[in-house]
Design an enzyme around this catalytic site. Structure first.
Site, short mmCIF file in Angstrom:
data_model
loop_
_atom_site.label_atom_id
_atom_site.label_comp_id
_atom_site.label_asym_id
_atom_site.label_seq_id
_atom_site.Cartn_x
_atom_site.Cartn_y
_atom_site.Cartn_z
CG ASN A 99 -1.70 1.26 1.40
OD1 ASN A 99 -1.77 2.08 0.48
ND2 ASN A 99 -2.31 1.44 2.57
CE LYS B 286 -0.22 3.34 4.75
NZ LYS B 286 -0.34 3.49 6.18
CG HIS C 173 -6.05 2.15 4.87
ND1 HIS C 173 -5.67 3.09 5.79
CD2 HIS C 173 -5.03 1.25 4.80
CE1 HIS C 173 -4.46 2.77 6.25
NE2 HIS C 173 -4.05 1.67 5.66
CD GLU D 285 -3.25 5.73 6.49
OE1 GLU D 285 -3.19 5.83 5.25
OE2 GLU D 285 -2.33 5.22 7.17
CD GLU E 111 -3.86 -2.35 7.06
OE1 GLU E 111 -2.74 -2.61 6.61
OE2 GLU E 111 -4.47 -1.30 6.81
N GLY F 224 2.09 2.24 10.73
CA GLY F 224 3.08 3.29 10.59
C GLY F 224 3.76 3.67 11.90
CB SER G 254 4.62 -1.88 12.08
OG SER G 254 4.29 -0.51 12.25
N GLY H 60 2.61 -1.17 4.28
CA GLY H 60 2.71 0.25 3.97
C GLY H 60 4.15 0.66 3.75
N GLY H 61 4.78 1.21 4.80
CA GLY H 61 6.12 1.76 4.69
C GLY H 61 7.13 0.85 4.01
#
Ligand code: PGA
Length: 246
Positions: free
Chosen positions: A9, A11, A94, A96, A166, A172, A208, A229-230
Protein backbone atom coordinates in the site's frame (compact mmCIF):
# COMPACT_ATOMS: atom_id res chain seq x y z
CA UNK A 1 -3.95 -24.51 1.89
CA UNK A 2 -4.69 -20.90 1.01
CA UNK A 3 -2.09 -19.19 -1.18
CA UNK A 4 -0.27 -16.36 0.57
CA UNK A 5 -0.74 -12.81 -0.74
CA UNK A 6 1.50 -9.80 -0.09
CA UNK A 7 0.11 -6.39 -1.09
CA UNK A 8 1.98 -3.10 -0.95
CA UNK A 9 0.00 0.00 0.00
CA UNK A 10 2.01 2.93 -1.31
CA UNK A 11 -0.45 5.42 0.25
CA UNK A 12 0.08 8.99 -1.06
CA UNK A 13 3.72 8.47 -1.96
CA UNK A 14 5.66 8.38 -5.20
CA UNK A 15 6.40 10.27 -8.39
CA UNK A 16 6.90 9.04 -11.94
CA UNK A 17 10.66 8.95 -11.41
CA UNK A 18 10.61 7.34 -7.97
CA UNK A 19 8.01 4.77 -9.04
CA UNK A 20 10.00 3.87 -12.15
CA UNK A 21 13.03 2.99 -10.05
CA UNK A 22 10.97 1.00 -7.53
CA UNK A 23 9.04 -0.92 -10.20
CA UNK A 24 12.25 -1.68 -12.10
CA UNK A 25 13.88 -3.03 -8.94
CA UNK A 26 10.82 -5.16 -8.17
CA UNK A 27 10.35 -6.65 -11.62
CA UNK A 28 14.06 -7.36 -12.02
CA UNK A 29 14.27 -9.40 -8.84
CA UNK A 30 10.83 -10.82 -8.05
CA UNK A 31 10.91 -13.94 -10.25
CA UNK A 32 8.13 -16.44 -9.63
CA UNK A 33 7.67 -16.68 -5.87
CA UNK A 34 5.21 -19.08 -4.26
CA UNK A 35 3.22 -16.16 -2.86
CA UNK A 36 1.06 -13.83 -4.94
CA UNK A 37 1.92 -10.13 -4.75
CA UNK A 38 0.56 -6.76 -5.82
CA UNK A 39 1.00 -3.03 -5.25
CA UNK A 40 -1.88 -0.63 -4.59
CA UNK A 41 -0.84 2.79 -5.85
CA UNK A 42 -2.22 6.34 -6.21
CA UNK A 43 -4.74 6.34 -9.09
CA UNK A 44 -2.70 8.62 -11.42
CA UNK A 45 0.07 6.00 -11.48
CA UNK A 46 -2.08 3.02 -12.49
CA UNK A 47 -1.10 3.38 -16.15
CA UNK A 48 2.58 3.48 -15.20
CA UNK A 49 2.14 0.32 -13.11
CA UNK A 50 0.22 -1.43 -15.87
CA UNK A 51 3.06 -0.70 -18.32
CA UNK A 52 5.81 -1.72 -15.90
CA UNK A 53 4.20 -4.78 -14.29
CA UNK A 54 2.41 -6.46 -17.22
CA UNK A 55 4.19 -9.75 -17.81
CA UNK A 56 5.59 -9.88 -14.25
CA UNK A 57 4.17 -11.90 -11.36
CA UNK A 58 3.25 -8.67 -9.51
CA UNK A 59 -0.33 -7.43 -9.80
CA UNK A 60 -1.56 -3.90 -9.16
CA UNK A 61 -4.56 -2.01 -7.91
CA UNK A 62 -5.93 1.16 -6.33
CA UNK A 63 -6.38 2.40 -2.77
CA UNK A 64 -10.02 3.46 -2.93
CA UNK A 65 -13.02 3.32 -5.25
CA UNK A 66 -16.36 5.08 -5.51
CA UNK A 67 -19.50 3.25 -4.42
CA UNK A 68 -21.18 4.86 -7.46
CA UNK A 69 -21.03 3.54 -11.00
CA UNK A 70 -20.42 6.93 -12.62
CA UNK A 71 -21.82 10.43 -13.04
CA UNK A 72 -21.72 13.68 -11.09
CA UNK A 73 -19.29 12.69 -8.31
CA UNK A 74 -16.40 15.12 -8.69
CA UNK A 75 -13.07 13.66 -7.66
CA UNK A 76 -14.27 10.07 -7.40
CA UNK A 77 -12.98 7.10 -9.41
CA UNK A 78 -15.37 4.37 -10.58
CA UNK A 79 -14.56 0.66 -10.41
CA UNK A 80 -14.90 0.35 -14.19
CA UNK A 81 -12.13 2.96 -14.56
CA UNK A 82 -9.82 0.81 -12.46
CA UNK A 83 -10.69 -2.14 -14.69
CA UNK A 84 -9.63 -0.03 -17.70
CA UNK A 85 -6.11 -0.11 -16.21
CA UNK A 86 -6.28 -3.88 -15.66
CA UNK A 87 -6.32 -3.59 -11.88
CA UNK A 88 -6.85 -6.79 -9.91
CA UNK A 89 -7.32 -5.26 -6.45
CA UNK A 90 -8.68 -2.20 -4.71
CA UNK A 91 -8.29 -1.41 -1.01
CA UNK A 92 -11.55 -0.35 0.65
CA UNK A 93 -12.12 0.91 4.19
CA UNK A 94 -8.50 1.60 5.08
CA UNK A 95 -8.43 3.09 8.58
CA UNK A 96 -6.99 6.34 7.19
CA UNK A 97 -10.11 6.72 5.06
CA UNK A 98 -12.44 5.71 7.88
CA UNK A 99 -10.78 8.19 10.27
CA UNK A 100 -9.95 11.12 7.98
CA UNK A 101 -12.75 10.88 5.42
CA UNK A 102 -15.55 9.73 7.70
CA UNK A 103 -16.18 6.45 5.85
CA UNK A 104 -18.80 4.35 7.62
CA UNK A 105 -18.86 0.56 7.58
CA UNK A 106 -21.95 0.77 5.34
CA UNK A 107 -20.11 2.93 2.80
CA UNK A 108 -17.16 0.54 2.89
CA UNK A 109 -19.58 -2.32 2.20
CA UNK A 110 -21.05 -0.44 -0.79
CA UNK A 111 -17.55 0.18 -2.14
CA UNK A 112 -16.69 -3.51 -1.78
CA UNK A 113 -19.82 -4.41 -3.70
CA UNK A 114 -19.08 -1.85 -6.45
CA UNK A 115 -15.60 -3.34 -6.83
CA UNK A 116 -16.94 -6.90 -7.02
CA UNK A 117 -19.56 -5.92 -9.57
CA UNK A 118 -16.80 -4.65 -11.87
CA UNK A 119 -14.78 -7.83 -11.43
CA UNK A 120 -12.22 -6.41 -8.98
CA UNK A 121 -11.10 -8.00 -5.72
CA UNK A 122 -11.73 -5.60 -2.83
CA UNK A 123 -9.23 -5.75 0.02
CA UNK A 124 -11.54 -4.87 2.91
CA UNK A 125 -9.69 -3.37 5.88
CA UNK A 126 -10.84 -3.68 9.49
CA UNK A 127 -9.10 -2.78 12.73
CA UNK A 128 -9.46 -1.30 16.18
CA UNK A 129 -7.85 1.80 17.71
CA UNK A 130 -5.63 1.59 20.78
CA UNK A 131 -8.42 3.00 22.95
CA UNK A 132 -10.83 0.37 21.64
CA UNK A 133 -8.31 -2.43 22.30
CA UNK A 134 -7.64 -1.18 25.82
CA UNK A 135 -11.38 -1.04 26.47
CA UNK A 136 -11.69 -4.71 25.45
CA UNK A 137 -13.69 -3.81 22.33
CA UNK A 138 -11.43 -5.30 19.64
CA UNK A 139 -13.74 -8.15 18.67
CA UNK A 140 -16.84 -5.96 18.77
CA UNK A 141 -15.23 -3.31 16.54
CA UNK A 142 -13.82 -5.60 13.85
CA UNK A 143 -16.95 -7.75 14.03
CA UNK A 144 -19.12 -4.73 13.27
CA UNK A 145 -16.84 -3.59 10.43
CA UNK A 146 -16.84 -7.00 8.75
CA UNK A 147 -20.49 -7.61 9.61
CA UNK A 148 -21.63 -4.59 7.61
CA UNK A 149 -19.82 -5.92 4.54
CA UNK A 150 -21.17 -9.45 4.94
CA UNK A 151 -24.70 -8.10 5.44
CA UNK A 152 -24.65 -6.43 2.02
CA UNK A 153 -22.83 -9.08 -0.02
CA UNK A 154 -24.24 -12.38 -1.24
CA UNK A 155 -22.44 -15.56 -0.19
CA UNK A 156 -20.86 -15.82 -3.65
CA UNK A 157 -19.63 -12.21 -3.42
CA UNK A 158 -18.32 -12.62 0.13
CA UNK A 159 -16.18 -15.55 -0.98
CA UNK A 160 -14.42 -13.26 -3.50
CA UNK A 161 -13.13 -10.60 -1.10
CA UNK A 162 -9.74 -10.35 0.59
CA UNK A 163 -9.88 -9.21 4.22
CA UNK A 164 -7.11 -7.25 5.95
CA UNK A 165 -6.84 -6.94 9.73
CA UNK A 166 -4.94 -3.76 10.48
CA UNK A 167 -4.88 -2.66 14.13
CA UNK A 168 -4.86 1.15 13.84
CA UNK A 169 -2.28 1.47 16.63
CA UNK A 170 0.19 -0.65 14.62
CA UNK A 171 -0.04 1.28 11.34
CA UNK A 172 3.08 3.29 10.59
CA UNK A 173 4.09 3.24 14.26
CA UNK A 174 6.68 0.47 14.25
CA UNK A 175 4.53 -1.21 16.87
CA UNK A 176 3.36 -4.59 15.55
CA UNK A 177 0.73 -6.85 17.04
CA UNK A 178 2.42 -10.00 18.27
CA UNK A 179 1.80 -13.03 16.11
CA UNK A 180 -0.44 -14.45 18.83
CA UNK A 181 -2.47 -11.23 19.14
CA UNK A 182 -2.99 -11.07 15.39
CA UNK A 183 -3.84 -14.76 15.09
CA UNK A 184 -6.50 -14.43 17.80
CA UNK A 185 -8.31 -11.72 15.81
CA UNK A 186 -7.81 -13.51 12.49
CA UNK A 187 -9.39 -16.67 13.91
CA UNK A 188 -12.43 -14.70 15.00
CA UNK A 189 -12.71 -13.04 11.58
CA UNK A 190 -12.39 -16.47 9.93
CA UNK A 191 -15.26 -17.77 12.07
CA UNK A 192 -17.42 -14.81 11.04
CA UNK A 193 -16.60 -15.40 7.36
CA UNK A 194 -17.39 -19.10 7.72
CA UNK A 195 -20.92 -18.25 8.85
CA UNK A 196 -21.33 -16.64 5.42
CA UNK A 197 -19.80 -19.69 3.66
CA UNK A 198 -16.68 -17.59 3.00
CA UNK A 199 -14.17 -19.29 5.31
CA UNK A 200 -11.65 -19.72 2.48
CA UNK A 201 -11.09 -15.97 2.08
CA UNK A 202 -7.48 -14.77 2.44
CA UNK A 203 -7.03 -12.70 5.62
CA UNK A 204 -3.98 -10.40 5.51
CA UNK A 205 -2.29 -8.76 8.49
CA UNK A 206 -1.22 -5.13 8.21
CA UNK A 207 0.53 -2.75 10.58
CA UNK A 208 4.32 -2.32 10.65
CA UNK A 209 4.97 -5.64 8.92
CA UNK A 210 8.67 -5.72 8.06
CA UNK A 211 11.17 -8.32 6.80
CA UNK A 212 12.13 -9.21 10.37
CA UNK A 213 8.62 -9.97 11.66
CA UNK A 214 6.85 -11.09 8.47
CA UNK A 215 7.77 -14.76 8.64
CA UNK A 216 6.47 -15.29 12.16
CA UNK A 217 3.23 -13.40 11.49
CA UNK A 218 2.53 -15.25 8.24
CA UNK A 219 3.27 -18.63 9.84
CA UNK A 220 0.07 -18.29 11.90
CA UNK A 221 -2.79 -20.56 10.89
CA UNK A 222 -5.17 -17.78 9.86
CA UNK A 223 -2.70 -15.17 8.56
CA UNK A 224 -2.61 -15.52 4.79
CA UNK A 225 -0.28 -12.66 3.93
CA UNK A 226 0.36 -8.99 4.53
CA UNK A 227 -0.78 -5.49 3.65
CA UNK A 228 2.45 -3.53 3.72
CA UNK A 229 2.71 0.25 3.97
CA UNK A 230 6.12 1.76 4.69
CA UNK A 231 8.14 -1.34 3.85
CA UNK A 232 6.52 -1.59 0.39
CA UNK A 233 8.31 1.60 -0.67
CA UNK A 234 11.68 -0.11 -0.37
CA UNK A 235 12.20 -2.77 -3.04
CA UNK A 236 14.50 -4.88 -0.88
CA UNK A 237 12.12 -4.93 2.07
CA UNK A 238 9.04 -5.65 -0.05
CA UNK A 239 10.80 -8.48 -1.90
CA UNK A 240 12.01 -9.92 1.41
CA UNK A 241 8.43 -9.98 2.73
CA UNK A 242 7.21 -11.70 -0.45
CA UNK A 243 10.00 -14.22 0.08
CA UNK A 244 9.01 -14.72 3.72
CA UNK A 245 5.49 -15.59 2.56
CA UNK A 246 6.71 -18.23 0.17
P1 PGA B 1 2.47 0.22 7.64
O1 PGA B 1 1.06 0.50 6.95
O2 PGA B 1 3.00 -1.08 7.10
O3 PGA B 1 3.32 1.39 7.25
O4 PGA B 1 2.23 0.14 9.12
C1 PGA B 1 0.15 -0.55 6.69
C2 PGA B 1 -1.12 0.00 6.08
O5 PGA B 1 -1.57 1.09 6.48
O6 PGA B 1 -1.71 -0.61 5.17
Amino acid sequence: MRRKLVVGNWKMNGSLAVNAALLEALTTAVGTPAAASAVCVPAPYLGQCQAALTGSTIGWGAQDVSSHGGGAYTGEVAATMLVDFACTYVIVGHSERRAMHGESSELVAAKAQAALSAGLTPIVCVGETLAEREAGQTFAVVGEQLGAVLALLSEAEAARIVLAYEPVWAIGTGQTATAAMAQEVHAQLRAQLTQKQAGGVQILYGGSMKPDNARELMAQTDIDGGLIGGASLKAGDFLAIIGAAS
